[in-house]
Design an enzyme around this catalytic site. Structure first.
Site: not given
Ligand code: BG6
Length: 513
Positions: A62, A169, A199, A203, A237, A256, A261, A361
Site C-alpha cells: 500500500r 503462515k 521457515h 534451518k 524463546e 503460532d 514448526h 515466550k
Molecule cells: C514464528 C512465530 O513463526 O516463529 C514467532 O510467529 C516465533 O512467534 C518465531 O517467535 C520463531 O522463529 P525462530 O526462527 O526465531 O525460532
C-alpha cells in the site's frame, strides 16, 4: 575432538544450480518480513551466484513509493540485516532488478496493473514469463489474492512457463479454516503451484535431522521404541510478542508454533526413511507420522496438555513486563504464551514412546532442541559398587542458537573406586563448517525457483497438524484458564509443565546459556 575427513570450503549454499529465470512478486513488500528476511535472503543468493541473471522482483504494497525509493529501502535492509559489507559489483546488478507498485490488494485494478508491470519486466529481463508470488501479507489476504491472481490469468501456466505462489503462515486459524483455505486455493491452482512455507524447514539444523538419521548406519537401528525411552522437543524463546500483540493475542502459542514448526520437528524426527528425496516421497512419510499422532480426548487434554501465560520478570538482568501489559494485548487476556503437551505416535516404531513438546515466550533461555532419551542400561553389573543409579543416554539435536549434536553418556571417574560421571560428545556446526551468512529463507526461495516442493507443506500435512491441536484448542476455549499469568518471565514455564513429566518419572532437559 573428532576430525572431519575433509573440511568443505565455507560458502553460503555450496553447490547448486542457479534458479530458473523468473520474477518474484512480493505482496507486502513494505513489511517487516520483506525487510528482515526476504531481501537479505535474495542478496545472499545473489552473492552465492544462485540467482538467474534473468531474475527480477516486483514489490507490491500500500505504501506510496517509486522504484527508486524501493531500491533505496532495500539497500537499508541489506545494510541492517545482512550483517556484513555490501559488495558493490553484486549490489549494482542486484538492485537494478527491483521494481515497485503501490496498491491495495482489495482493489481489482491493482491486479491489472500487476499484469502490465509483469509484461514490461519480462521484456526487460527476459524472465521467460515464470513468476512466483510471495504472500508476505496478513493471512486474511491469502485466499483473496490467489483468487484475484487466477481471475486475471496470472496463475495460468500455458506454454512452458510456470506460475507458483508461496503462502506464509499462519495457514488457517484452526482445522476448519485451514481446510477452507486449501479448498479456496486448490479451486484456482494446482497443488504443484502452491508452496506453503514453514521457515523452520529453511534451518540447516532442521534439514540435518534427515541427513543425521538416514546418512549414518549407526543411528537408524536404535531409532525406535525398543531403545528410545522418550523424546523431548523444546522451542524456548526469551522474546515476548515483539510488537505483534494484535496478531498474537488472537493466535496464542499453540496456533503460532505447534501445528507448523513443532509438527515439522516431530515428523522429521519420527518419520520412516523415504525412498528418495523426491518431494512427495519425503512428504508422504512426514504426513504418515502426523496422521499417526493420536488426537487427545477431553480427559487427555486435561492431563496431557499445559498452557501458560507469562507475568513480569527478569531476563538477562532486565526487568520485562507481563504479557497482559504488552502493547495491543487485552489487559485481561487469556491467550497462552506457553504450551506443553505429551503426544503419542501410534505406529510400530513409536508405540508407547511419549513425545513431550513445549514452546513458550519469555522463558529462561533461548533454545530449540530435540532430546532423544534412550532406555537405561540394566543395573545388575553395578549392584555391588558405589554407583547408585545409571543415567540414561541422551542424544541432543541442537537446532538453535547452538547448532550441533551432542551425545551424553556415562564414563568412569578416574580413581580406585567405581564411580560414574556423565560426559558429552559434541559436534558443533560452526566449528566444522564455519559461519554461513543465512536468514534461513535462502534455501526455500531457491527451491521455489527450481520447483522443488520437498521443504514445503502439502495441503494434507497442514490439515493433519491442525487435527492434532484442534481438540486441545476446543477444550481450552470451553474451559478458560483461571490462573493466568502462571509463570514469571525468565523461568522455564508453569510448574504444571514440570509436573507433566514428573508424573511419568521424567524431567525436562533445560539448556541454560
Ligand atoms: C514464528 C512465530 O513463526 O516463529 C514467532 O510467529 C516465533 O512467534 C518465531 O517467535 C520463531 O522463529 P525462530 O526462527 O526465531 O525460532
Amino acid at each position: 575432538m573428532a576430525q572431519l575427513a575433509e573440511k568443505p570450503a565455507p560458502a553460503t549454499l555450496r553447490v547448486g544450480k542457479q534458479g530458473d529465470p523468473c520474477i518474484m512478486v512480493i505482496f507486502g513488500a513494505a513489511g517487516d518480513l520483506t525487510a528482515r528476511m526476504l531481501i537479505p535472503a535474495l542478496y545472499n543468493l545473489a552473492r552465492a551466484d544462485l540467482l538467474s541473471k534473468e531474475f527480477a522482483v516486483l514489490g507490491v504494497a500500500r505504501a506510496q513509493m517509486t522504484d527508486e525509493d524501493f531500491r533505496k529501502r532495500i539497500l537499508e535492509d541489506v545494510r541492517q540485516y545482512c550483517g556484513d559489507c555490501i559488495e558493490d559489483a553484486t549490489w549494482d546488478s542486484f538492485s537494478r532488478r527491483f521494481y515497485y507498485l503501490a496498491g491495495d490488494f482489495n482493489d481489482d485494478q491493482v491486479f491489472l496493473k500487476i499484469k502490465d508491470r509483469l509484461a514490461q519486466i519480462d521484456r526487460d529481463h527476459a524472465t521467460h514469463q515464470n513468476v512466483f508470488y510471495y504472500l508476505a501479507t496478513a493471512p486474511s489476504y491469502f485466499g483473496k489474492i490467489v483468487e484475484k491472481l487466477a481471475a486475471n490469468g496470472l496463475m495460468e501456466q500455458t506454454g512452458d512457463h510456470w506460475r507458483r505462489v508461496i503462502i506464509e503462515k499462519p495457514f488457517g486459524h484452526d482445522l476448519e479454516s485451514a481446510k477452507i483455505l486449501n479448498q479456496q486455493l486448490l479451486k484456482v491452482a494446482d497443488e504443484k503451484q502452491i508452496y506453503r512455507i514453514d521457515h523452520y524447514l529453511g534451518k540447516e539444523t532442521v534439514q540435518n535431522i534427515m541427513a543425521f538419521r538416514f546418512a549414518n548406519g549407526i543411528f537408524e537401528p536404535i531409532w525406535n521404541r525398543r531403545y528410545i525411552d522418550h523424546v523431548q522437543i523444546s522451542v524456548c524463546e526469551t522474546v515476548g510478542v515483539e510488537g505483534r500483540g494484535s496478531y498474537f493475542d488472537h493466535a496464542g502459542s499453540m496456533r503460532d508454533m505447534v501445528p507448523n514448526h513443532i509438527m515439522q520437528l516431530i515428523s522429521l524426527t519420527a518419520m520412516e526413511p523415504p525412498i528418495s528425496f523426491d518431494a512427495n516421497a519425503v512428504r508422504d512419510e512426514q504426513a504418515k507420522i502426523l496422521h499417526a499422532i493420536q488426537p487427545l480426548g477431553d480427559e487427555e487434554v486435561l492431563t496431557r496438555s499445559v498452557r501458560g501465560q507469562y507475568g513480569e520478570g527478569t531476563i538477562g538482568g532486565q526487568h520485562v513486563p507481563a504479557y497482559r501489559a504488552e502493547p495491543d494485548v487485552a489487559p485481561d487476556s487469556r491467550t497462552e504464551t506457553f504450551v506443553a503437551m505429551k503426544v503419542m505416535i501410534d505406529n510400530w516404531r513409536w508405540a508407547d514412546v511419549p513425545f513431550y513438546l513445549r514452546t513458550g515466550k519469555r522463558m529462561a533461555a533461548r533454545n530449540t532442541n530435540i532430546v532423544i532419551q534412550f532406555r537405561r542400561a540394566p543395573f545388575v553389573l553395578f549392584r555391588d559398587t558405589s554407583v547408585e543409579h545409571l543415567m540414561p543416554n541422551q542424544l541432543v539435536l541442537h537446532i538453535q542458537p547452538e547448532e550441533g549434536i551432542s551425545l551424553q553418556f556415562a564414563a568412569k571417574v578416574p580413581g580406585p573406586v567405581m564411580r560414574l560421571g556423565t560426559v558429552d560428545m559434541n559436534f558443533e556446526y560452526q566449528e566444522y563448517f564455519g559461519k554461513q551468512p543465512s536468514t534461513g529463507y535462502e534455501r526455500l526461495l531457491h527451491d521455489c525457483m527450481i520447483g522443488d516442493q520437498t521443504l514445503f507443506q502439502r495441503a494434507d500435512m497442514v490439515e493433519a497438524g491442525w487435527n492434532v491441536v484442534n481438540p486441545v484448542l476446543d477444550l481450552w476455549k470451553a474451559l478458560p484458564p483461571r490462573n493466568f499469568p502462571n509463570y514469571a518471565s525468565g523461568t522455564w514455564g508453569p510448574k504444571e509443565a514440570d509436573e507433566l513429566l514428573d508424573r511419568d518419572g521424567r524431567r525436562w532437559r533445560n539448556f541454560e546459556k
